[in-house]
Design a protein around this motif. Structure first.
Motif, PDB file in Angstrom:
ATOM      1  N   ALA A 108       1.155  -1.233   0.015  1.00  0.00           N
ATOM      2  CA  ALA A 108      -0.002   0.070   0.191  1.00  0.00           C
ATOM      3  C   ALA A 108       0.943   1.274  -0.039  1.00  0.00           C
ATOM      4  O   ALA A 108       1.351   1.504   1.045  1.00  0.00           O
ATOM      5  CB  ALA A 108      -0.894   0.135   1.174  1.00  0.00           C
ATOM      6  N   PRO A 109       1.239   1.897  -1.176  1.00  0.00           N
ATOM      7  CA  PRO A 109       2.088   2.978  -1.135  1.00  0.00           C
ATOM      8  C   PRO A 109       1.596   4.285  -0.505  1.00  0.00           C
ATOM      9  O   PRO A 109       2.177   5.282   0.009  1.00  0.00           O
ATOM     10  CB  PRO A 109       2.215   3.256  -2.667  1.00  0.00           C
ATOM     11  CG  PRO A 109       1.767   2.141  -3.260  1.00  0.00           C
ATOM     12  CD  PRO A 109       0.627   1.469  -2.530  1.00  0.00           C
ATOM     13  N   GLU A 110       0.293   4.309  -0.312  1.00  0.00           N
ATOM     14  CA  GLU A 110      -0.588   5.511   0.165  1.00  0.00           C
ATOM     15  C   GLU A 110      -0.536   5.510   1.758  1.00  0.00           C
ATOM     16  O   GLU A 110      -0.941   5.993   2.314  1.00  0.00           O
ATOM     17  CB  GLU A 110      -1.689   5.945  -0.283  1.00  0.00           C
ATOM     18  CG  GLU A 110      -1.573   6.346  -1.763  1.00  0.00           C
ATOM     19  CD  GLU A 110      -1.522   5.174  -2.835  1.00  0.00           C
ATOM     20  OE1 GLU A 110      -1.769   3.966  -2.247  1.00  0.00           O
ATOM     21  OE2 GLU A 110      -1.431   5.166  -4.024  1.00  0.00           O
ATOM     22  N   GLY A 111      -0.020   4.221   2.273  1.00  0.00           N
ATOM     23  CA  GLY A 111      -0.558   3.841   3.600  1.00  0.00           C
ATOM     24  C   GLY A 111      -1.276   2.707   3.888  1.00  0.00           C
ATOM     25  O   GLY A 111      -1.769   2.166   2.940  1.00  0.00           O
ATOM     26  N   TYR A 112      -1.487   2.472   4.941  1.00  0.00           N
ATOM     27  CA  TYR A 112      -2.486   1.192   5.458  1.00  0.00           C
ATOM     28  C   TYR A 112      -3.523   0.894   4.696  1.00  0.00           C
ATOM     29  O   TYR A 112      -4.304   1.934   4.636  1.00  0.00           O
ATOM     30  CB  TYR A 112      -2.391   0.761   6.925  1.00  0.00           C
ATOM     31  CG  TYR A 112      -3.328  -0.445   6.872  1.00  0.00           C
ATOM     32  CD1 TYR A 112      -2.456  -1.887   6.651  1.00  0.00           C
ATOM     33  CD2 TYR A 112      -4.421  -0.714   7.216  1.00  0.00           C
ATOM     34  CE1 TYR A 112      -3.388  -3.007   6.906  1.00  0.00           C
ATOM     35  CE2 TYR A 112      -5.157  -1.777   7.334  1.00  0.00           C
ATOM     36  CZ  TYR A 112      -4.750  -3.050   7.206  1.00  0.00           C
ATOM     37  OH  TYR A 112      -5.501  -4.090   7.134  1.00  0.00           O
ATOM     38  N   ALA A 113      -3.794  -0.082   4.055  1.00  0.00           N
ATOM     39  CA  ALA A 113      -5.153  -0.295   3.327  1.00  0.00           C
ATOM     40  C   ALA A 113      -5.222  -2.008   3.254  1.00  0.00           C
ATOM     41  O   ALA A 113      -4.225  -2.628   2.759  1.00  0.00           O
ATOM     42  CB  ALA A 113      -5.376   0.188   1.991  1.00  0.00           C
ATOM     43  N   ALA A 114      -6.296  -2.350   3.602  1.00  0.00           N
ATOM     44  CA  ALA A 114      -6.495  -3.882   3.670  1.00  0.00           C
ATOM     45  C   ALA A 114      -6.793  -4.386   2.468  1.00  0.00           C
ATOM     46  O   ALA A 114      -7.180  -4.014   1.430  1.00  0.00           O
ATOM     47  CB  ALA A 114      -8.057  -4.072   4.634  1.00  0.00           C
ATOM     48  N   PRO A 115      -6.059  -5.671   2.183  1.00  0.00           N
ATOM     49  CA  PRO A 115      -6.314  -6.371   0.917  1.00  0.00           C
ATOM     50  C   PRO A 115      -7.715  -6.542   0.499  1.00  0.00           C
ATOM     51  O   PRO A 115      -8.334  -6.715   1.411  1.00  0.00           O
ATOM     52  CB  PRO A 115      -5.459  -7.759   1.078  1.00  0.00           C
ATOM     53  CG  PRO A 115      -4.480  -7.048   2.011  1.00  0.00           C
ATOM     54  CD  PRO A 115      -5.195  -6.276   3.130  1.00  0.00           C
ATOM     55  N   PRO A 116      -8.202  -6.828  -0.406  1.00  0.00           N
ATOM     56  CA  PRO A 116      -9.687  -7.165  -0.981  1.00  0.00           C
ATOM     57  C   PRO A 116      -9.743  -8.651  -0.538  1.00  0.00           C
ATOM     58  O   PRO A 116      -9.078  -9.365  -0.218  1.00  0.00           O
ATOM     59  CB  PRO A 116      -9.620  -6.846  -2.593  1.00  0.00           C
ATOM     60  CG  PRO A 116      -8.076  -7.144  -3.121  1.00  0.00           C
ATOM     61  CD  PRO A 116      -7.305  -6.539  -1.968  1.00  0.00           C
TER      62      PRO A 116
END
Length: 203
Positions: A108-116
């Motif tokens: 996640a280049p923009e910061g934490y995000a959960a995988p789909p």
């Protein structure tokens, strides 16, 4: 924003390091001996050498140029030319959030995000590069561009596209558990998709 699928977990064993891209950002992806994955900007803070040319020592990544070593948190842990020096905490590689889910490494280049969310029980089939953009790949599959492509005529296959610089896309393909013969057929199908997408690109 959905994180980028940059590699299949099986393709990055402990001690492995490779160059990947996440939304155009060039990264060094590596796995330490403990199994932890890290993704950093692909340049050493010392002289700018690509860290993907480096080598893993335990849970540190060493730059190929002068051997500076960085721990999994990105901080410099050892400078061979000054072995007694405790490197300042300000010397650190710039990282991205990286996680593993469903046999895939996500960044996640923009910061934490959960995988789909993906269907349970999928296994890795292969990764391959298409010389076309993600929209064309989706269209060849009979779909609109999306982070996850579920092939309508082949429900056992799932394609995770990751756009690369230069108008290409790397596709990580997962499948339901299949007998050996069906896995071979699935590989042939992905090759047929690639040929079709690239033929449209050059038409």
């Amino acid at each position: 924003m959905t994180p980028c699928p940059v590699a299949l977990s099986r393709d990055l064993p402990p001690g492995g390091v490779k160059r990947v891209f996440a939304r155009g950002r060039e990264l060094a992806l590596w796995r330490g001996a403990s199994g932890q994955v890290a993704a950093w900007d692909n340049r050493c803070p010392h002289r700018g050498m690509r860290l993907s040319h480096g080598f893993v020592r335990g849970d540190r990544l060493a730059c190929l140029y002068h051997g500076w070593q960085y721990g999994t948190d990105g901080t410099c842990a050892h400078i061979p030319a000054h072995p007694e020096l405790c490197p300042p905490a300000t010397i650190r590689a710039t990282g991205c959030d990286a996680a593993e889910a469903g046999g895939v490494i996500w960044v996640a280049p923009e910061g934490y995000a959960a995988p789909p969310e993906l269907p349970r029980g999928l296994v890795a089939l292969r990764s391959l590069t298409f010389r076309c953009d993600a929209a064309r790949l989706a269209r060849i599959c009979g779909l609109e561009a999306a982070p996850v492509l579920y092939l309508p005529d082949h429900p056992s296959l799932v394609i995770l596209p990751n756009p690369l610089p230069g108008g290409q896309v790397e596709a990580h393909v997962l499948t339901a558990p299949l007998p050996a013969a069906d896995r071979v057929a699935a590989v042939h199908l992905t090759e047929a998709l690639r040929r079709a997408a690239e033929a449209e690109e050059t038409a």
